[in-house]
Design a protein around this motif. Structure first.
Motif, PDB file in Angstrom:
ATOM      1  N   LEU A  35       0.454  -1.350   0.456  1.00 56.67           N
ATOM      2  CA  LEU A  35       0.267   0.036   0.000  1.00 56.67           C
ATOM      3  C   LEU A  35       0.776   1.003   0.213  1.00 56.67           C
ATOM      4  CD1 LEU A  35      -3.108   0.297   0.361  1.00 56.67           C
ATOM      5  CD2 LEU A  35      -3.141   0.610   2.397  1.00 56.67           C
ATOM      6  N   VAL A  36       0.734   1.906  -0.512  1.00 53.98           N
ATOM      7  CA  VAL A  36       1.701   3.154  -1.390  1.00 53.98           C
ATOM      8  C   VAL A  36       0.529   4.180  -1.256  1.00 53.98           C
ATOM      9  CG1 VAL A  36       3.784   1.717  -1.967  1.00 53.98           C
ATOM     10  CG2 VAL A  36       2.019   2.053  -4.075  1.00 53.98           C
ATOM     11  N   ASP A  43       3.481   1.574   3.536  1.00 51.23           N
ATOM     12  CA  ASP A  43       4.354   2.558   3.235  1.00 51.23           C
ATOM     13  C   ASP A  43       4.078   3.581   4.428  1.00 51.23           C
ATOM     14  OD1 ASP A  43       6.881   3.857   1.540  1.00 51.23           O
ATOM     15  OD2 ASP A  43       5.317   5.662   2.129  1.00 51.23           O
ATOM     16  N   SER A  44       5.424   4.149   5.565  1.00 47.16           N
ATOM     17  CA  SER A  44       5.176   4.733   6.269  1.00 47.16           C
ATOM     18  C   SER A  44       4.269   5.940   6.042  1.00 47.16           C
ATOM     19  CB  SER A  44       6.366   5.080   7.342  1.00 47.16           C
ATOM     20  OG  SER A  44       7.203   5.943   5.921  1.00 47.16           O
ATOM     21  N   ARG A  45       4.177   6.693   4.698  1.00 50.60           N
ATOM     22  CA  ARG A  45       3.568   7.653   4.823  1.00 50.60           C
ATOM     23  C   ARG A  45       2.298   7.859   4.652  1.00 50.60           C
ATOM     24  NH1 ARG A  45       7.668   8.897  -0.116  1.00 50.60           N
ATOM     25  NH2 ARG A  45       7.938   6.894  -0.127  1.00 50.60           N
ATOM     26  N   LEU A  71     -10.655   6.189   5.182  1.00 52.66           N
ATOM     27  CA  LEU A  71      -9.942   5.904   6.144  1.00 52.66           C
ATOM     28  C   LEU A  71      -8.843   6.730   6.742  1.00 52.66           C
ATOM     29  CD1 LEU A  71      -8.868   1.828   6.354  1.00 52.66           C
ATOM     30  CD2 LEU A  71      -9.748   3.717   4.940  1.00 52.66           C
ATOM     31  N   SER A  72      -7.952   6.283   7.842  1.00 51.31           N
ATOM     32  CA  SER A  72      -6.998   7.114   8.147  1.00 51.31           C
ATOM     33  C   SER A  72      -6.304   6.216   7.787  1.00 51.31           C
ATOM     34  CB  SER A  72      -7.081   7.634   9.698  1.00 51.31           C
ATOM     35  OG  SER A  72      -6.494   6.713  10.548  1.00 51.31           O
ATOM     36  N   GLY A  73      -4.535   6.261   7.631  1.00 55.12           N
ATOM     37  CA  GLY A  73      -3.319   5.618   7.773  1.00 55.12           C
ATOM     38  C   GLY A  73      -3.015   4.808   8.968  1.00 55.12           C
ATOM     39  N   PRO A  74      -3.473   5.938  10.532  1.00 57.75           N
ATOM     40  CA  PRO A  74      -3.447   4.606  11.684  1.00 57.75           C
ATOM     41  C   PRO A  74      -4.103   3.823  11.184  1.00 57.75           C
ATOM     42  CG  PRO A  74      -2.737   7.180  12.251  1.00 57.75           C
ATOM     43  CD  PRO A  74      -3.013   6.610  10.652  1.00 57.75           C
ATOM     44  N   THR A  75      -5.214   3.816  11.010  1.00 56.05           N
ATOM     45  CA  THR A  75      -6.910   2.574  11.441  1.00 56.05           C
ATOM     46  C   THR A  75      -6.352   1.424   9.934  1.00 56.05           C
ATOM     47  OG1 THR A  75      -8.002   4.068  10.900  1.00 56.05           O
ATOM     48  CG2 THR A  75      -8.391   1.966  10.084  1.00 56.05           C
ATOM     49  N   LEU A  76      -5.488   1.961   9.410  1.00 53.05           N
ATOM     50  CA  LEU A  76      -4.490   1.014   7.654  1.00 53.05           C
ATOM     51  C   LEU A  76      -3.213  -0.070   8.936  1.00 53.05           C
ATOM     52  CD1 LEU A  76      -4.627   2.877   5.047  1.00 53.05           C
ATOM     53  CD2 LEU A  76      -5.983   0.986   5.158  1.00 53.05           C
ATOM     54  N   ALA A  77      -3.031   1.132   9.574  1.00 53.49           N
ATOM     55  CA  ALA A  77      -1.416   0.585  10.398  1.00 53.49           C
ATOM     56  C   ALA A  77      -1.631  -0.739  11.161  1.00 53.49           C
ATOM     57  CB  ALA A  77      -1.000   1.473  10.728  1.00 53.49           C
ATOM     58  N   SER A  78      -3.236  -0.162  11.762  1.00 53.44           N
ATOM     59  CA  SER A  78      -3.647  -1.274  12.404  1.00 53.44           C
ATOM     60  C   SER A  78      -4.311  -2.909  12.078  1.00 53.44           C
ATOM     61  CB  SER A  78      -4.956  -0.862  13.437  1.00 53.44           C
ATOM     62  OG  SER A  78      -6.310  -0.413  12.747  1.00 53.44           O
ATOM     63  N   LEU A  79      -4.666  -3.103  10.985  1.00 55.10           N
ATOM     64  CA  LEU A  79      -4.755  -3.947  10.229  1.00 55.10           C
ATOM     65  C   LEU A  79      -3.449  -4.956  11.331  1.00 55.10           C
ATOM     66  CD1 LEU A  79      -4.996  -3.096   6.557  1.00 55.10           C
ATOM     67  CD2 LEU A  79      -7.260  -3.490   8.222  1.00 55.10           C
ATOM     68  N   ALA A  88      -0.950  -6.347   8.829  1.00 59.66           N
ATOM     69  CA  ALA A  88      -0.315  -5.276   9.196  1.00 59.66           C
ATOM     70  C   ALA A  88       1.090  -5.088   9.459  1.00 59.66           C
ATOM     71  CB  ALA A  88      -0.712  -3.379   9.062  1.00 59.66           C
ATOM     72  N   GLU A  89       1.904  -4.663   8.228  1.00 61.36           N
ATOM     73  CA  GLU A  89       3.602  -3.741   8.325  1.00 61.36           C
ATOM     74  C   GLU A  89       3.927  -2.878   8.125  1.00 61.36           C
ATOM     75  OE1 GLU A  89       6.560  -7.281   7.300  1.00 61.36           O
ATOM     76  OE2 GLU A  89       4.850  -8.084   6.908  1.00 61.36           O
ATOM     77  N   VAL A  90       4.117  -1.451   8.638  1.00 60.53           N
ATOM     78  CA  VAL A  90       4.384  -0.544   8.405  1.00 60.53           C
ATOM     79  C   VAL A  90       5.775  -0.068   8.320  1.00 60.53           C
ATOM     80  CG1 VAL A  90       4.725   1.739   8.769  1.00 60.53           C
ATOM     81  CG2 VAL A  90       2.528   0.339   9.661  1.00 60.53           C
ATOM     82  N   ILE A  91       6.670   0.062   6.767  1.00 62.48           N
ATOM     83  CA  ILE A  91       7.858  -0.120   6.418  1.00 62.48           C
ATOM     84  C   ILE A  91       8.350   1.063   5.168  1.00 62.48           C
ATOM     85  CG2 ILE A  91       9.069  -1.229   4.305  1.00 62.48           C
ATOM     86  CD1 ILE A  91       7.940  -3.002   6.433  1.00 62.48           C
ATOM     87  N   GLU A  92       9.480   1.541   6.260  1.00 64.97           N
ATOM     88  CA  GLU A  92      10.109   3.016   5.942  1.00 64.97           C
ATOM     89  C   GLU A  92      10.094   2.530   4.053  1.00 64.97           C
ATOM     90  OE1 GLU A  92      10.536   6.774   6.919  1.00 64.97           O
ATOM     91  OE2 GLU A  92      10.358   5.623   8.343  1.00 64.97           O
ATOM     92  N   GLY A  93      10.025   3.422   3.297  1.00 70.77           N
ATOM     93  CA  GLY A  93      10.981   3.649   3.191  1.00 70.77           C
ATOM     94  C   GLY A  93      10.383   2.634   1.186  1.00 70.77           C
TER      95      GLY A  93
END
Length: 187
Positions: free
Chosen positions: A88-89, A143-145, A165-173, A176-181
């Motif tokens: 997800l980008v 993606d962290s952004r 929805l919000s990014g934090p909502t997606l990150a809470s799936l 989900a793995e939040v990846i820098e870069g």
């Protein structure tokens, strides 16, 4: 740059925003089934399927690319074991499949799933695939952004609607793995 308030206001002026849980007819079956696992507010709005692709939707709404996230399905294998990820980008970036995703999947070569396979395995329509409701064996790389965004438009699983929805909502799936870069800016 759009603020969350401006994004919601623009969308509300053009579309009927509703809680996604109250409108299962606007969701692919896998998306609707997975919605109870989502922590956070998720809204849905119907669109003309003609504007389902990101560029068309952004042109129709007047919103910037930082308000939309694309989900691409990527696969690779190692020692006969296939590894699949949904990446997800943001719309103005591109998943770094050849370096970052390949390394995260620990495969020699990573490539996009074919349209037939992406649609068949996800149970979603091409142009509407999103991370909510994907098969359990898919990793969800965000993606962290994306995870930092206050308001985002993503696929609902069908071309006739989108989720907000919000990014934090997606990150809470759950997966989900939040990846820098994870993604690079498109030139």
């Amino acid at each position: 740059m759009e603020t969350a308030h401006n994004t919601v206001a623009r969308l509300s002026a053009q579309f009927d925003l509703r809680p996604a849980a109250s409108a299962p007819e606007l969701l692919a079956a896998p998306t609707a089934a997975a919605l109870p696992t989502v922590t956070g507010e998720v809204e849905v709005f119907a669109i003309d399927p003609v504007i389902a692709d990101t560029a068309a939707l952004l042109a129709a709404t007047g919103l910037g690319p930082e308000t939309s996230a694309n989900c691409v399905l990527v696969a690779g294998s190692r020692s006969g074991e296939e590894r699949i990820a949904a990446c997800l980008v943001l719309a103005h970036t591109r998943a770094d499949v050849n370096k970052r995703v390949k390394k995260l999947l620990d495969v020699r070569k990573a490539s996009f799933l074919t349209m037939d396979r992406a649609v068949g395995e996800s149970g979603m329509e091409y142009g509407g695939i999103g991370p909510i409701g994907l098969p359990e064996n898919y990793r969800i790389l965000i993606d962290s952004r994306v995870a930092e965004a206050d308001a985002l438009i993503i696929g609902s699983g069908i071309r006739g609607s989108k989720l907000l929805l919000s990014g934090p909502t997606l990150a809470s799936l759950p997966a989900a793995e939040v990846i820098e870069g994870l993604a690079n800016e498109i030139d």
